[in-house]
Design a protein around this motif. Structure first.
Motif, PDB file in Angstrom:
ATOM      1  N   SER A  33       0.820  -1.207   0.000  1.00 32.00           N
ATOM      2  CA  SER A  33       0.000   0.000   0.000  1.00 32.00           C
ATOM      3  C   SER A  33       0.857   1.262   0.000  1.00 32.00           C
ATOM      4  O   SER A  33       0.582   2.219  -0.733  1.00 32.00           O
ATOM      5  CB  SER A  33      -0.912  -0.012   1.221  1.00 32.00           C
ATOM      6  N   ALA A  34       1.910   1.281   0.803  1.00 27.43           N
ATOM      7  CA  ALA A  34       2.782   2.458   0.883  1.00 27.43           C
ATOM      8  C   ALA A  34       3.508   2.699  -0.438  1.00 27.43           C
ATOM      9  O   ALA A  34       3.677   3.854  -0.851  1.00 27.43           O
ATOM     10  CB  ALA A  34       3.790   2.288   2.017  1.00 27.43           C
ATOM     11  N   VAL A  35       3.939   1.641  -1.112  1.00 29.90           N
ATOM     12  CA  VAL A  35       4.622   1.801  -2.397  1.00 29.90           C
ATOM     13  C   VAL A  35       3.672   2.398  -3.430  1.00 29.90           C
ATOM     14  O   VAL A  35       4.034   3.330  -4.153  1.00 29.90           O
ATOM     15  CB  VAL A  35       5.202   0.452  -2.885  1.00 29.90           C
ATOM     16  N   HIS A  36       2.454   1.898  -3.488  1.00 32.85           N
ATOM     17  CA  HIS A  36       1.503   2.433  -4.466  1.00 32.85           C
ATOM     18  C   HIS A  36       1.108   3.873  -4.156  1.00 32.85           C
ATOM     19  O   HIS A  36       1.027   4.703  -5.065  1.00 32.85           O
ATOM     20  CB  HIS A  36       0.272   1.529  -4.556  1.00 32.85           C
ATOM     21  N   ASN A  37       0.896   4.182  -2.895  1.00 35.69           N
ATOM     22  CA  ASN A  37       0.526   5.551  -2.530  1.00 35.69           C
ATOM     23  C   ASN A  37       1.678   6.525  -2.745  1.00 35.69           C
ATOM     24  O   ASN A  37       1.478   7.641  -3.229  1.00 35.69           O
ATOM     25  CB  ASN A  37       0.059   5.604  -1.075  1.00 35.69           C
ATOM     26  N   SER A  38       2.893   6.127  -2.399  1.00 37.92           N
ATOM     27  CA  SER A  38       4.050   7.004  -2.578  1.00 37.92           C
ATOM     28  C   SER A  38       4.390   7.179  -4.054  1.00 37.92           C
ATOM     29  O   SER A  38       4.855   8.241  -4.464  1.00 37.92           O
ATOM     30  CB  SER A  38       5.261   6.436  -1.847  1.00 37.92           C
ATOM     31  N   SER A  39       4.172   6.145  -4.833  1.00 31.89           N
ATOM     32  CA  SER A  39       4.463   6.229  -6.266  1.00 31.89           C
ATOM     33  C   SER A  39       3.557   7.218  -6.973  1.00 31.89           C
ATOM     34  O   SER A  39       3.896   7.732  -8.038  1.00 31.89           O
ATOM     35  CB  SER A  39       4.325   4.847  -6.908  1.00 31.89           C
ATOM     36  N   ARG A  40       2.431   7.484  -6.373  1.00 31.06           N
ATOM     37  CA  ARG A  40       1.508   8.466  -6.957  1.00 31.06           C
ATOM     38  C   ARG A  40       2.172   9.842  -7.053  1.00 31.06           C
ATOM     39  O   ARG A  40       1.894  10.605  -7.968  1.00 31.06           O
ATOM     40  CB  ARG A  40       0.234   8.536  -6.116  1.00 31.06           C
TER      41      ARG A  40
END
Length: 158
Positions: A33-40
Motif C-alpha cells: 500500500s505504501a509503495v503504491h501511494n508514494s508512487s503516486r
C-alpha cells in the motif's frame, strides 16, 4: 495437568506461528500500500516538480508503514524504462549468500520526466523470530524474510 504439559508446547508453538505469519502478512500489505501511494507522487509529477530526492521519497513511503518496518533498511529503486515489456522485477539480494548478506544493487532514484514509464521497486528484510519459518520460500539465511513490492506506470503529462 499432564495433558496440559503434553499439549501446551504444541498449542503455543502453533499460536506463535500464526502470530508471526500475521505480522509478516501485515507488513507485506502495508509495504504494498505504501509503495503504491508514494508512487503516486512520481506519477503525478509532484516529486519531479519539487525536486525530491530518494530521502524525500523514503520519508513519504515510511509514513505509510506505521513504524512496522525499519525504514533505514528499505532498499528502493526507481528507474525509467523504455517500455512496459522491459520491466524486470528482481530482488537485489544474492540467494546463495549464507551470512552478513547485503543488497547486491545500489539504490536508484530516477523518477523520469512527463509521460515516461517508471518502475518502482521496494524490498525489505523482515526479521523472523521463530526458526521453523525458515522453511518458507522467501526466507533468507540470516533469519529474515524478503518482502517486496513493485509497481510500473506511465507518468502523467504534467
Amino acid at each position: 495437568m499432564l495433558e496440559f504439559a503434553l499439549l501446551a508446547p504444541v498449542f503455543f508453538g502453533i499460536l506463535a506461528a500464526i502470530m508471526q505469519t500475521a505480522m509478516v502478512f501485515l507488513a507485506s500489505q502495508f509495504l504494498e500500500s505504501a509503495v503504491h501511494n508514494s508512487s503516486r507522487t512520481i506519477r503525478t509529477g509532484t516529486a519531479q516538480q519539487t525536486n525530491w530526492s530518494l530521502a524525500d521519497f523514503r520519508n513519504t513511503l515510511c509514513d505509510g508503514l506505521y513504524s512496522l518496518v525499519n525504514c533505514n533498511n528499505l532498499h528502493i529503486e526507481v528507474d525509467v524504462l523504455n517500455n512496459f515489456a522491459s520491466a524486470n522485477v528482481e530482488p537485489p539480494y544474492d540467494r546463495s549468500c549464507e551470512e552478513d548478506c547485503g543488497w547486491t544493487r545500489p539504490e536508484k532514484w530516477v523518477p523520469g520526466p512527463a509521460s515516461s514509464i517508471v518502475l518502482v521497486q521496494v524490498h525489505y528484510k523482515f526479521p523472523l523470530i521463530l526458526p521453523f519459518a525458515q522453511l518458507a520460500s522467501n526466507a533468507l539465511p540470516d533469519g529474515s524474510m524478503l518482502l517486496g513490492s513493485a509497481t510500473v506506470f506511465r507518468n502523467e503529462p504534467y
